[in-house]
Structure formats: structure tokens, C-alpha cells
Scaffold this motif. Structure first.
Motif, PDB file in Angstrom:
ATOM      1  N   ASP A 133      -6.531  23.841  17.370  1.00 39.19           N
ATOM      2  CA  ASP A 133      -7.955  23.464  17.372  1.00 39.19           C
ATOM      3  C   ASP A 133      -8.171  21.961  17.166  1.00 39.19           C
ATOM      4  O   ASP A 133      -8.937  21.546  16.296  1.00 39.19           O
ATOM      5  CB  ASP A 133      -8.699  24.258  16.301  1.00 39.19           C
ATOM      6  CG  ASP A 133     -10.211  24.176  16.452  1.00 39.19           C
ATOM      7  OD1 ASP A 133     -10.674  23.998  17.597  1.00 39.19           O
ATOM      8  OD2 ASP A 133     -10.917  24.285  15.432  1.00 39.19           O
ATOM      9  N   PRO A 134      -7.529  21.110  17.969  1.00 40.19           N
ATOM     10  CA  PRO A 134      -7.718  19.666  17.780  1.00 40.19           C
ATOM     11  C   PRO A 134      -9.092  19.208  18.248  1.00 40.19           C
ATOM     12  O   PRO A 134      -9.636  19.723  19.229  1.00 40.19           O
ATOM     13  CB  PRO A 134      -6.614  19.053  18.640  1.00 40.19           C
ATOM     14  CG  PRO A 134      -6.366  20.074  19.712  1.00 40.19           C
ATOM     15  CD  PRO A 134      -6.587  21.405  19.053  1.00 40.19           C
ATOM     16  N   ASP A 135      -9.642  18.231  17.545  1.00 36.03           N
ATOM     17  CA  ASP A 135     -10.880  17.605  17.993  1.00 36.03           C
ATOM     18  C   ASP A 135     -10.613  16.640  19.137  1.00 36.03           C
ATOM     19  O   ASP A 135     -11.465  16.435  20.005  1.00 36.03           O
ATOM     20  CB  ASP A 135     -11.534  16.857  16.835  1.00 36.03           C
ATOM     21  CG  ASP A 135     -11.845  17.779  15.678  1.00 36.03           C
ATOM     22  OD1 ASP A 135     -12.561  18.776  15.902  1.00 36.03           O
ATOM     23  OD2 ASP A 135     -11.362  17.519  14.562  1.00 36.03           O
ATOM     24  N   VAL A 136      -9.431  16.042  19.106  1.00 34.50           N
ATOM     25  CA  VAL A 136      -8.992  15.134  20.168  1.00 34.50           C
ATOM     26  C   VAL A 136      -7.579  15.514  20.545  1.00 34.50           C
ATOM     27  O   VAL A 136      -6.730  15.714  19.666  1.00 34.50           O
ATOM     28  CB  VAL A 136      -9.035  13.661  19.714  1.00 34.50           C
ATOM     29  CG1 VAL A 136      -8.654  12.741  20.862  1.00 34.50           C
ATOM     30  CG2 VAL A 136     -10.404  13.297  19.160  1.00 34.50           C
ATOM     31  N   LEU A 137      -7.330  15.613  21.845  1.00 28.93           N
ATOM     32  CA  LEU A 137      -6.007  15.957  22.348  1.00 28.93           C
ATOM     33  C   LEU A 137      -5.535  14.864  23.289  1.00 28.93           C
ATOM     34  O   LEU A 137      -6.187  14.585  24.301  1.00 28.93           O
ATOM     35  CB  LEU A 137      -6.043  17.303  23.079  1.00 28.93           C
ATOM     36  CG  LEU A 137      -4.764  17.744  23.781  1.00 28.93           C
ATOM     37  CD1 LEU A 137      -3.587  17.807  22.822  1.00 28.93           C
ATOM     38  CD2 LEU A 137      -4.988  19.096  24.468  1.00 28.93           C
ATOM     39  N   CYS A 138      -4.416  14.238  22.943  1.00 28.47           N
ATOM     40  CA  CYS A 138      -3.830  13.177  23.758  1.00 28.47           C
ATOM     41  C   CYS A 138      -2.597  13.733  24.466  1.00 28.47           C
ATOM     42  O   CYS A 138      -1.690  14.269  23.815  1.00 28.47           O
ATOM     43  CB  CYS A 138      -3.444  11.989  22.890  1.00 28.47           C
ATOM     44  SG  CYS A 138      -4.827  11.230  22.018  1.00 28.47           S
ATOM     45  N   LEU A 139      -2.568  13.578  25.774  1.00 26.54           N
ATOM     46  CA  LEU A 139      -1.474  14.109  26.582  1.00 26.54           C
ATOM     47  C   LEU A 139      -0.662  12.977  27.189  1.00 26.54           C
ATOM     48  O   LEU A 139      -1.190  11.895  27.456  1.00 26.54           O
ATOM     49  CB  LEU A 139      -2.025  14.987  27.709  1.00 26.54           C
ATOM     50  CG  LEU A 139      -2.873  16.191  27.300  1.00 26.54           C
ATOM     51  CD1 LEU A 139      -3.457  16.864  28.545  1.00 26.54           C
ATOM     52  CD2 LEU A 139      -2.072  17.188  26.476  1.00 26.54           C
ATOM     53  N   GLN A 140       0.616  13.257  27.407  1.00 26.77           N
ATOM     54  CA  GLN A 140       1.479  12.322  28.122  1.00 26.77           C
ATOM     55  C   GLN A 140       2.245  13.071  29.210  1.00 26.77           C
ATOM     56  O   GLN A 140       2.376  14.284  29.177  1.00 26.77           O
ATOM     57  CB  GLN A 140       2.483  11.643  27.187  1.00 26.77           C
ATOM     58  CG  GLN A 140       1.877  10.930  25.999  1.00 26.77           C
ATOM     59  CD  GLN A 140       1.710  11.853  24.820  1.00 26.77           C
ATOM     60  OE1 GLN A 140       2.582  12.661  24.519  1.00 26.77           O
ATOM     61  NE2 GLN A 140       0.574  11.740  24.139  1.00 26.77           N
ATOM     62  N   GLU A 141       2.763  12.313  30.129  1.00 26.91           N
ATOM     63  CA  GLU A 141       3.527  12.811  31.285  1.00 26.91           C
ATOM     64  C   GLU A 141       2.728  13.884  32.020  1.00 26.91           C
ATOM     65  O   GLU A 141       3.211  14.962  32.330  1.00 26.91           O
ATOM     66  CB  GLU A 141       4.899  13.329  30.858  1.00 26.91           C
ATOM     67  CG  GLU A 141       5.924  13.203  31.967  1.00 26.91           C
ATOM     68  CD  GLU A 141       7.355  13.494  31.534  1.00 26.91           C
ATOM     69  OE1 GLU A 141       8.201  13.514  32.439  1.00 26.91           O
ATOM     70  OE2 GLU A 141       7.632  13.685  30.340  1.00 26.91           O
ATOM     71  N   THR A 142       1.478  13.544  32.317  1.00 25.04           N
ATOM     72  CA  THR A 142       0.610  14.481  33.018  1.00 25.04           C
ATOM     73  C   THR A 142       1.016  14.669  34.474  1.00 25.04           C
ATOM     74  O   THR A 142       0.713  15.691  35.079  1.00 25.04           O
ATOM     75  CB  THR A 142      -0.847  14.009  32.951  1.00 25.04           C
ATOM     76  OG1 THR A 142      -0.929  12.662  33.457  1.00 25.04           O
ATOM     77  CG2 THR A 142      -1.368  14.049  31.523  1.00 25.04           C
TER      78      THR A 142
END
Length: 274
Positions: A33-42
Motif C-alpha cells: 500500500d505505498p503512497d508513492v511507487l518508484c519503478l526502474q527498468e520499465t
């Protein structure tokens, strides 16, 4: 909502293809349940990013910086933000390895948030013999110089796949991996210089101090990754010194490594009291 309780949960995950694994985003949100989700290697050009899936999960605010087949970063947020368009293009390559935003917080302030995907560096730990390794070191040097010019970070957070396991206890065998890209002394020194230039606090090691072993990545090559447990801590969350006292909780979501068609990285979450 969690934000009404004065907390902010930020997660980072090298998803290793957002289109291939977009269905796992719902599992991640259910679990963390993150308020902000940071993704890499999309690995996805901007126009093909699964915006509808992110919207359905409650992330009304999104920024993506991607390219076909390689690299790529994205920030999905329940809070509004402003993209930091003036941050540098590292090594002048335009290869979609960094995205910065100024996150609007409920108290009226902002949080400077950076999402990084540092070059892996190839297989040979030699600048002269391996252009990929040279790029990694140059990338780190540019960021460190930029950070040093800015001074210590303030009300800021930096997350991502930094592709370096800096501590002896961040790898399954310090002695066996000393010559392996991601744990070589030159990389560790470069990451340390970056961290020191911004006076960044290693948020996860705040909760799990050395010498306890801690990993966020396990190779696909292992027949039974959990049994062999030959991992490395490549995914990091740093906070500025003024936020160290706000650190409340962390999760290294090890079960995600066993998700069907999962990434070789697992999500890492840090909760702040703001």
C-alpha cells in the motif's frame, strides 16, 4: 487514508518490464500500500506505459521516462507533484535512468524525490576493457559532482536500483564477490562518495544495521534462489539527514521474488512520519 495519519510510504521496485509485469502492481499495492511507487527498468516507451492500470490502483499522479526495450523509470503517486525537468541528463545519453519530482505534502511543504536506475556495468570490472563499466563510473562521478555542488540534501529522498551492494553484509560472500561488478572496491567507493556528498542516510540500514545480511536481488540463474540465498542488496532508499528522525518502518518484500513471473528484484518500502 494513511496520509491523514501523518505518514508517507514510498516504495521502490526494479520491475524488469512494466508491461510484462503490470499485473503484479496490484499485488504489490495490496501487500505494501505505498503512497508513492518508484519503478526502474520499465523497458517501455512513454506512450505504451500502462497508465490505466496505474490509475485503477489509485495513482492519479504519474511521471514516466522510458524507452523501448531498455532502462526506464516511473513515479506513481497518490500525491500531486512537479517534475524536475532541469535535473541533468547524465553522461548526455538521454537513456532514461533518472526522474526527479517535488512531491506536494499535506502539510503544505514539499519532498524532493529522486528515482534512479544506475547502469549495471556489464560483466568485466575494468574501465579500459569494458565501456559499460566506464559508463557506470562516469555516471556516478557526474552525480556526485552535481550533489557536491548542491550541498547536503534537505527534505529529500532518493530511491532506486543503484546496482551496487556497498557493505560486506550486502552480499552473500564479500570475498567471492570482490571482483564481481556491483561489489568491487571502486564501485563501493563511488557510491560512498555520492552518499557523503549529499549527507544521505541509508534508510534501510537504519532499521537493519550491519552485520546483518540483507538482500534485494537474487539471480534468475539460481535453480532455487531461496535455498541458495546468494543475494545482493542493489536497491536502496536514502533520506536527507533532516528526515532521519522521521523514519518509522521499512519492508524488504522478499516474498515478491517468488511471485509468478516476478522480477529478480524485490520491492523495498520505507515509511516516514511527516
Amino acid at each position: 487514508m494513511p496520509l491523514e495519519q501523518g505518514t508517507l510510504r514510498v516504495a521502490t521496485w526494479n520491475i524488469n518490464s512494466v508491461r510484462l509485469r503490470q499485473g503484479l502492481l496490484a499485488t504489490l499495492v495490496h501487500d505494501l500500500d505505498p503512497d508513492v511507487l518508484c519503478l526502474q527498468e520499465t523497458k517501455c516507451p512513454d506512450e505504451l506505459f500502462p497508465e490505466a492500470a496505474a490509475e485503477a490502483l489509485g495513482y492519479a499522479h504519474r511521471a514516466v521516462r522510458g524507452m523501448k526495450g531498455y532502462n526506464g523509470v516511473a513515479i506513481l503517486s497518490r500525491l500531486p507533484f512537479r517534475v524536475r525537468h532541469d535535473d541533468p541528463d547524465w553522461c548526455g545519453r538521454g537513456d532514461c535512468r533518472h526522474l526527479g519530482v517535488d512531491l506536494a505534502l499535506p502539510d503544505g511543504g514539499t519532498l524532493e524525490l529522486h528515482d534512479f536506475y544506475v547502469p549495471a556495468g556489464g560483466d568485466v570490472a575494468d574501465r579500459d576493457a569494458n565501456p559499460k563499466f566506464a559508463h557506470k563510473l562516469d555516471f556516478l562521478a557526474e552525480i556526485t559532482a552535481w550533489q557536491a555542488a548542491r550541498g547536503a540534501a534537505r527534505r529529500a529522498m532518493l530511491v532506486g536500483d543503484l546496482n551496487i551492494a556497498p557493505l560486506d553484509c550486502d552480499v552473500w560472500s564479500h570475498t567471492q564477490l570482490l571482483d564481481v561488478v556491483s561489489h568491487t572496491p571502486v564501485e563501493v567507493a563511488a557510491l560512498s562518495a555520492w552518499q557523503q556528498a549529499g549527507a544521505w542516510v541509508d534508510a534501510v540500514r537504519h532499521f537493519v544495521p550491519p552485520p546483518e545480511k540483507l538482500y534485494t536481488w537474487w539471480s534468475y540463474r539460481a535453480k532455487d534462489w531461496a535455498a541458495s540465498d546468494r543475494g545482493r542488496r542493489l536497491d536502496h532508499v536514502w533520506v536527507s539527514g533532516d528526515l532521519a528522525g522521521a523514519l518509522r518502518r521499512h519492508v524488504v518484500h522478499r516474498p515478491a521474488r517468488s511471485w509468478e513471473r516476478g522480477s529478480d528484484h524485490v520491492p523495498v518500502l520505507v515509511e516516514l512520519a511527516l
